[in-house]
Design an enzyme around this catalytic site. Structure first.
Site, short mmCIF file in Angstrom:
data_model
loop_
_atom_site.label_atom_id
_atom_site.label_comp_id
_atom_site.label_asym_id
_atom_site.label_seq_id
_atom_site.Cartn_x
_atom_site.Cartn_y
_atom_site.Cartn_z
N SER A 79 0.87 -1.18 0.00
CA SER A 79 0.00 0.00 0.00
C SER A 79 0.90 1.22 0.00
O SER A 79 2.05 1.15 0.46
CB SER A 79 -0.86 0.01 1.27
N TYR A 121 -1.64 -0.36 10.38
CA TYR A 121 -1.67 -0.58 8.93
C TYR A 121 -0.38 -0.10 8.28
O TYR A 121 0.22 -0.80 7.46
CB TYR A 121 -2.89 0.14 8.34
P1 NAD Z 1 -11.48 -5.98 1.09
O1 NAD Z 1 -11.78 -5.81 2.53
O2 NAD Z 1 -12.57 -5.85 0.06
O3 NAD Z 1 -10.76 -7.40 0.85
C1 NAD Z 1 -9.86 -7.97 1.77
C2 NAD Z 1 -10.18 -9.47 1.85
O4 NAD Z 1 -9.21 -10.10 2.70
C3 NAD Z 1 -11.57 -9.74 2.44
O5 NAD Z 1 -12.36 -10.52 1.56
C4 NAD Z 1 -11.26 -10.47 3.74
O6 NAD Z 1 -12.23 -11.46 4.09
C5 NAD Z 1 -9.90 -11.09 3.44
N1 NAD Z 1 -9.21 -11.41 4.68
C6 NAD Z 1 -9.05 -10.60 5.77
N2 NAD Z 1 -8.46 -11.28 6.76
C7 NAD Z 1 -8.22 -12.53 6.29
C8 NAD Z 1 -7.63 -13.69 6.86
N3 NAD Z 1 -7.17 -13.70 8.12
N4 NAD Z 1 -7.54 -14.82 6.11
C9 NAD Z 1 -8.03 -14.83 4.83
N5 NAD Z 1 -8.60 -13.75 4.25
C10 NAD Z 1 -8.70 -12.62 4.97
O7 NAD Z 1 -10.31 -4.97 0.76
P2 NAD Z 1 -9.54 -4.67 -0.62
O8 NAD Z 1 -9.68 -3.23 -0.86
O9 NAD Z 1 -9.91 -5.64 -1.66
O10 NAD Z 1 -8.04 -4.95 -0.12
C11 NAD Z 1 -7.21 -5.96 -0.63
C12 NAD Z 1 -5.77 -5.63 -0.27
O11 NAD Z 1 -5.44 -4.36 -0.83
C13 NAD Z 1 -5.49 -5.53 1.21
O12 NAD Z 1 -4.23 -6.10 1.50
C14 NAD Z 1 -5.46 -4.03 1.45
O13 NAD Z 1 -4.69 -3.70 2.58
C15 NAD Z 1 -4.85 -3.55 0.17
N6 NAD Z 1 -5.09 -2.15 -0.19
C16 NAD Z 1 -6.34 -1.69 -0.42
C17 NAD Z 1 -6.52 -0.36 -0.75
C18 NAD Z 1 -7.89 0.21 -1.02
O14 NAD Z 1 -8.04 1.42 -1.03
N7 NAD Z 1 -8.92 -0.61 -1.27
C19 NAD Z 1 -5.42 0.50 -0.85
C20 NAD Z 1 -4.16 -0.01 -0.61
C21 NAD Z 1 -3.99 -1.33 -0.30
#
Ligand code: NAD
Length: 266
Positions: A147, A160
């Protein structure tokens, strides 16, 4: 589509956090490119929905309920994927959790530990067990989801920010450890992506945190965040999968240990 050779035909991709926004969008892209998919997430019902969303793609898809914080469960899941789909060529190591929003002096201990458990230990377990399998085959392409919070520390996000800096470090170390085995390891660093669960949640919780950095009004927080982006808009989730596909493909054949920002210029 049967019989058509697509760029990722014959490849198997394991996607973690596959029921979430970025995981599912990327799984769709990889299926369009011909990869067979193993979808891993915490929640069986959400995984079944995700699989239904992939209907119409002529690829094999398996779903795996697994908590990445549990190394033994991850090992068992990797073994199951290999026995069901034959191998794992690509890993999108993407499951993550944002945690609480509070200044470091008030940050809840339990949440700090939970975020590190999921985002660092969880990502490590997946990297370790999938990496072990890839070493035996002498082939692998891995993309870790870091991120921009792992490049510049954001306010109110101690857990985070720390976890995503760790993910960038883990990517650099794994790239070196796995390079002798024809395994490339890179990371992506999205910044403000929306619409979606994480965007809504961070706008709301940054407003509630009441710091000098953001307004207490969520709509104003959204404007402030967008105002900090040179491209003056948040990124769409669909602007991520193509970058992941690039890092998994031979177009990036001389890249490893790299962290690519997807940030509108931040
Ligand atoms: P999201 O919450 O839609 O998806 C995250 C998924 O991870 C969820 O389906 C959740 O059930 C799963 N998860 C959480 N804990 C878990 C565990 N212990 N075991 C298995 N699965 C688990 O969020 P997203 O936006 O799709 O994020 C995906 C990745 O992108 C993450 O690593 C997040 O930190 C990163 N990210 C997101 C953004 C954003 O703005 N959306 C920005 C930067 C980084």
């Amino acid at each position: 589509m049967s019989g058509v050779h697509l760029p990722f035909s014959g490849k198997v991709a394991l996607v973690t956090g596959a029921a979430g926004n970025i995981g599912l969008a990327t799984a769709k892209r990889l299926a369009t490119m011909g990869a067979d998919l193993a979808l891993l997430d915490l929640d069986q019902a959400k995984l079944e929905q995700a699989r239904a969303g992939l209907d119409g793609h002529d690829v094999r898809i398996t779903i795996h309920t697994c908590d990445v914080t549990d190394s033994a469960q991850v090992k068992q899941c990797v073994d199951t994927v290999v026995s069901e789909l034959g191998q794992i060529d690509f890993l999108f190591n993407n499951a993550g959790y944002q945690g609480a929003f509070a200044p470091v002096q008030d940050y809840p201990d339990a949440d700090f530990a939970r975020v590190l458990q999921i985002n660092v230990c969880g990502a490590f377990h997946v990297l370790k067990h999938v990496g072990g399998h890839m070493v035996t085959r002498g082939f692998g392409r891995i993309v870790n989801t870091a991120s921009m919070a792992g490049v510049q520390g954001p306010p109110n996000m101690a857990a985070y920010g720390a976890s995503k800096f760790a993910m960038v470090g883990l990517t650099e170390v794994a790239a070196k450890d796995l390079a002798p085995y024809n395994i490339r390891v890179n990371a992506i660093s999205p910044a403000f992506m929306g619409p979606g669960f994480m965007w809504d949640r961070q706008v709301e919780l940054q407003a509630k945190a009441g710091s000098q950095y953001f307004s207490t009004n969520p709509e104003e927080v959204a404007r402030q965040m967008i105002g900090s982006i040179p491209m003056r808009r948040y990124g769409n989730i669909d602007e991520i999968p193509g970058v992941v596909a690039f890092l998994l493909s031979d177009d990036s054949s001389y890249m490893t240990g790299v962290n690519l920002p997807i940030s509108g210029g931040i």
